[in-house]
Design a protein around this motif. Structure first.
Motif, PDB file in Angstrom:
ATOM      1  N   MET A   1       1.003  -1.318  -0.062  1.00  0.00           N
ATOM      2  CA  MET A   1       0.113  -0.309   0.248  1.00  0.00           C
ATOM      3  C   MET A   1       0.808   1.381   0.240  1.00  0.00           C
ATOM      4  O   MET A   1       1.605   1.321   0.720  1.00  0.00           O
ATOM      5  CB  MET A   1      -0.420   0.186   1.595  1.00  0.00           C
ATOM      6  N   ASN A   2       0.540   2.258  -1.080  1.00  0.00           N
ATOM      7  CA  ASN A   2       1.849   3.150  -0.592  1.00  0.00           C
ATOM      8  C   ASN A   2       1.248   4.681  -0.566  1.00  0.00           C
ATOM      9  O   ASN A   2      -0.061   5.375  -0.399  1.00  0.00           O
ATOM     10  CB  ASN A   2       1.453   3.588  -2.337  1.00  0.00           C
ATOM     11  N   ALA A   3       1.399   5.307  -0.340  1.00  0.00           N
ATOM     12  CA  ALA A   3       1.411   5.844   1.188  1.00  0.00           C
ATOM     13  C   ALA A   3       1.022   7.908  -0.021  1.00  0.00           C
ATOM     14  O   ALA A   3       1.651   7.379  -1.036  1.00  0.00           O
ATOM     15  CB  ALA A   3       2.228   6.794   2.575  1.00  0.00           C
ATOM     16  N   ALA A   4       0.338   8.066   0.056  1.00  0.00           N
ATOM     17  CA  ALA A   4       0.375   9.584  -1.023  1.00  0.00           C
ATOM     18  C   ALA A   4       0.917  10.105  -0.790  1.00  0.00           C
ATOM     19  O   ALA A   4       1.777  10.372   0.261  1.00  0.00           O
ATOM     20  CB  ALA A   4      -1.601   9.953  -0.394  1.00  0.00           C
ATOM     21  N   THR A   5       1.286  10.711  -1.771  1.00  0.00           N
ATOM     22  CA  THR A   5       2.670  12.090  -1.796  1.00  0.00           C
ATOM     23  C   THR A   5       1.667  13.203  -2.757  1.00  0.00           C
ATOM     24  O   THR A   5       0.580  12.731  -3.820  1.00  0.00           O
ATOM     25  CB  THR A   5       3.415  11.794  -2.527  1.00  0.00           C
ATOM     26  N   TRP A   6       2.667  14.006  -2.540  1.00  0.00           N
ATOM     27  CA  TRP A   6       2.350  15.267  -3.749  1.00  0.00           C
ATOM     28  C   TRP A   6       3.236  15.756  -4.184  1.00  0.00           C
ATOM     29  O   TRP A   6       4.443  15.992  -3.524  1.00  0.00           O
ATOM     30  CB  TRP A   6       1.458  16.180  -2.748  1.00  0.00           C
ATOM     31  N   LYS A   7       3.725  16.365  -5.852  1.00  0.00           N
ATOM     32  CA  LYS A   7       4.479  17.431  -6.573  1.00  0.00           C
ATOM     33  C   LYS A   7       4.174  18.521  -5.655  1.00  0.00           C
ATOM     34  O   LYS A   7       3.052  18.743  -6.118  1.00  0.00           O
ATOM     35  CB  LYS A   7       4.251  16.364  -7.863  1.00  0.00           C
ATOM     36  N   VAL A   8       5.366  18.989  -6.178  1.00  0.00           N
ATOM     37  CA  VAL A   8       5.135  21.112  -5.698  1.00  0.00           C
ATOM     38  C   VAL A   8       4.383  21.071  -6.350  1.00  0.00           C
ATOM     39  O   VAL A   8       3.206  22.167  -5.791  1.00  0.00           O
ATOM     40  CB  VAL A   8       6.419  20.797  -6.381  1.00  0.00           C
ATOM     41  N   GLY A   9       3.416  21.094  -7.441  1.00  0.00           N
ATOM     42  CA  GLY A   9       2.445  21.656  -7.953  1.00  0.00           C
ATOM     43  C   GLY A   9       1.153  21.528  -7.429  1.00  0.00           C
ATOM     44  O   GLY A   9       0.680  22.810  -7.102  1.00  0.00           O
ATOM     45  N   ALA A  10       0.763  20.360  -7.114  1.00  0.00           N
ATOM     46  CA  ALA A  10      -0.632  19.930  -7.189  1.00  0.00           C
ATOM     47  C   ALA A  10      -0.677  20.266  -5.281  1.00  0.00           C
ATOM     48  O   ALA A  10      -1.548  20.628  -4.699  1.00  0.00           O
ATOM     49  CB  ALA A  10      -0.917  17.665  -6.702  1.00  0.00           C
ATOM     50  N   LEU A  11       0.514  20.414  -4.524  1.00  0.00           N
ATOM     51  CA  LEU A  11       0.474  20.852  -3.673  1.00  0.00           C
ATOM     52  C   LEU A  11       0.805  22.583  -3.082  1.00  0.00           C
ATOM     53  O   LEU A  11      -0.262  22.934  -2.661  1.00  0.00           O
ATOM     54  CB  LEU A  11       2.273  20.523  -2.541  1.00  0.00           C
ATOM     55  N   ALA A  12       1.275  23.480  -4.119  1.00  0.00           N
ATOM     56  CA  ALA A  12       0.939  24.357  -4.018  1.00  0.00           C
ATOM     57  C   ALA A  12       0.129  24.554  -4.185  1.00  0.00           C
ATOM     58  O   ALA A  12      -0.804  25.531  -3.678  1.00  0.00           O
ATOM     59  CB  ALA A  12       1.893  25.396  -5.266  1.00  0.00           C
ATOM     60  N   GLU A  13      -1.216  23.971  -5.347  1.00  0.00           N
ATOM     61  CA  GLU A  13      -2.429  24.477  -5.574  1.00  0.00           C
ATOM     62  C   GLU A  13      -3.474  23.763  -4.340  1.00  0.00           C
ATOM     63  O   GLU A  13      -4.532  24.455  -3.673  1.00  0.00           O
ATOM     64  CB  GLU A  13      -2.859  23.487  -6.841  1.00  0.00           C
ATOM     65  N   ALA A  14      -3.176  22.931  -3.727  1.00  0.00           N
ATOM     66  CA  ALA A  14      -4.430  22.228  -2.651  1.00  0.00           C
ATOM     67  C   ALA A  14      -4.301  23.341  -1.738  1.00  0.00           C
ATOM     68  O   ALA A  14      -4.948  23.659  -0.539  1.00  0.00           O
ATOM     69  CB  ALA A  14      -3.819  21.169  -2.433  1.00  0.00           C
ATOM     70  N   SER A  15      -3.270  24.512  -0.759  1.00  0.00           N
ATOM     71  CA  SER A  15      -2.284  24.628  -0.005  1.00  0.00           C
ATOM     72  C   SER A  15      -2.416  26.071  -0.474  1.00  0.00           C
ATOM     73  O   SER A  15      -2.109  26.570   0.848  1.00  0.00           O
ATOM     74  CB  SER A  15      -0.794  24.321   0.431  1.00  0.00           C
ATOM     75  N   GLY A  16      -2.826  26.781  -1.674  1.00  0.00           N
ATOM     76  CA  GLY A  16      -3.311  27.941  -2.390  1.00  0.00           C
ATOM     77  C   GLY A  16      -1.851  28.325  -1.623  1.00  0.00           C
ATOM     78  O   GLY A  16      -1.614  30.131  -2.012  1.00  0.00           O
ATOM     79  N   LEU A  17      -0.540  28.166  -1.462  1.00  0.00           N
ATOM     80  CA  LEU A  17       0.437  28.695  -1.548  1.00  0.00           C
ATOM     81  C   LEU A  17       0.353  28.381  -2.884  1.00  0.00           C
ATOM     82  O   LEU A  17       0.725  28.234  -3.995  1.00  0.00           O
ATOM     83  CB  LEU A  17       1.794  27.771  -1.187  1.00  0.00           C
ATOM     84  N   THR A  18       2.505  29.419  -3.747  1.00  0.00           N
ATOM     85  CA  THR A  18       2.850  29.793  -4.800  1.00  0.00           C
ATOM     86  C   THR A  18       3.636  28.175  -5.050  1.00  0.00           C
ATOM     87  O   THR A  18       4.136  27.668  -3.861  1.00  0.00           O
ATOM     88  CB  THR A  18       3.376  30.786  -5.327  1.00  0.00           C
ATOM     89  N   VAL A  19       4.642  27.635  -5.509  1.00  0.00           N
ATOM     90  CA  VAL A  19       5.324  26.271  -6.277  1.00  0.00           C
ATOM     91  C   VAL A  19       6.481  27.646  -5.649  1.00  0.00           C
ATOM     92  O   VAL A  19       7.734  26.698  -4.912  1.00  0.00           O
ATOM     93  CB  VAL A  19       5.351  26.527  -8.070  1.00  0.00           C
ATOM     94  N   ARG A  20       7.081  28.370  -6.067  1.00  0.00           N
ATOM     95  CA  ARG A  20       8.224  29.595  -5.451  1.00  0.00           C
ATOM     96  C   ARG A  20       8.383  29.784  -4.148  1.00  0.00           C
ATOM     97  O   ARG A  20       9.392  29.119  -3.621  1.00  0.00           O
ATOM     98  CB  ARG A  20       7.792  31.127  -6.366  1.00  0.00           C
ATOM     99  N   THR A  21       7.303  29.360  -3.784  1.00  0.00           N
ATOM    100  CA  THR A  21       7.354  29.648  -1.809  1.00  0.00           C
ATOM    101  C   THR A  21       7.935  28.234  -1.670  1.00  0.00           C
ATOM    102  O   THR A  21       8.548  28.209  -1.000  1.00  0.00           O
ATOM    103  CB  THR A  21       5.144  29.991  -1.813  1.00  0.00           C
TER     104      THR A  21
END
Length: 157
Positions: A1-21
């Motif tokens: 079973m693989n734990a969930a992971t997020w690439k930087v773009g997906a995490l930025a979008e989900a958190s409301g931050l920018t990739v640059r941040t």
């Protein structure tokens, strides 16, 4: 079973931050991804998302990035972060309730074609943050008529 992971773009979008941040926070060591893809791309885990929440909660409490890093690296209690974040949110809600009450009062006065009192205007200034420590006193000194004299705006000259 693989734990969930997020690439930087997906995490930025989900958190409301920018990739640059997120890249910056990785560079300064505040939020480093736990994994990298075989191609070297950042991959964030659930533990990283927990740290991200803590970073954002502490930032909302007014801490600078360096202070946040120190707190998290020394093992801040996650329950305390949530409690402090909640207390900050509740204080903001209380301030907004005061502002709403004050603005409704001003609106009612104006709707009835009455001029709001100076006290009501000072209340509105304080409720919007414009009446921060000392500002109300300074404004009152400028607007208060001299004893026995006509109402005027004193310039202090």
């Amino acid at each position: 079973m693989n734990a969930a992971t997020w690439k930087v773009g997906a995490l930025a979008e989900a958190s409301g931050l920018t990739v640059r941040t997120l890249h910056h926070w990785d560079t300064i060591g505040l939020l480093c991804p736990s994994q990298r893809t075989t191609g070297g791309h950042r991959e964030y885990t659930e533990d990283d998302v927990v740290r991200l929440y803590q970073v954002l909660a502490l930032r909302n409490l007014g801490l600078g990035l360096e202070s946040i890093g120190v707190c998290l690296d020394r093992g801040v209690d996650p329950a305390r972060v949530v409690r402090d974040h909640l207390a900050g949110v509740e204080a903001s809600i209380a301030a907004l309730e005061t502002l709403r009450h004050t603005l409704r009062h001003l609106d009612g006065e104006l709707a009835a074609a009455r001029t709001p009192t100076v006290t009501a205007l000072f209340d509105a200034l304080r409720a919007t943050g414009a009446g921060a420590a000392g500002a109300g006193r300074a404004l009152r000194r400028r607007l208060t008529p001299p004893a026995g004299g006509p109402t005027s705006c004193r310039t202090g000259r």
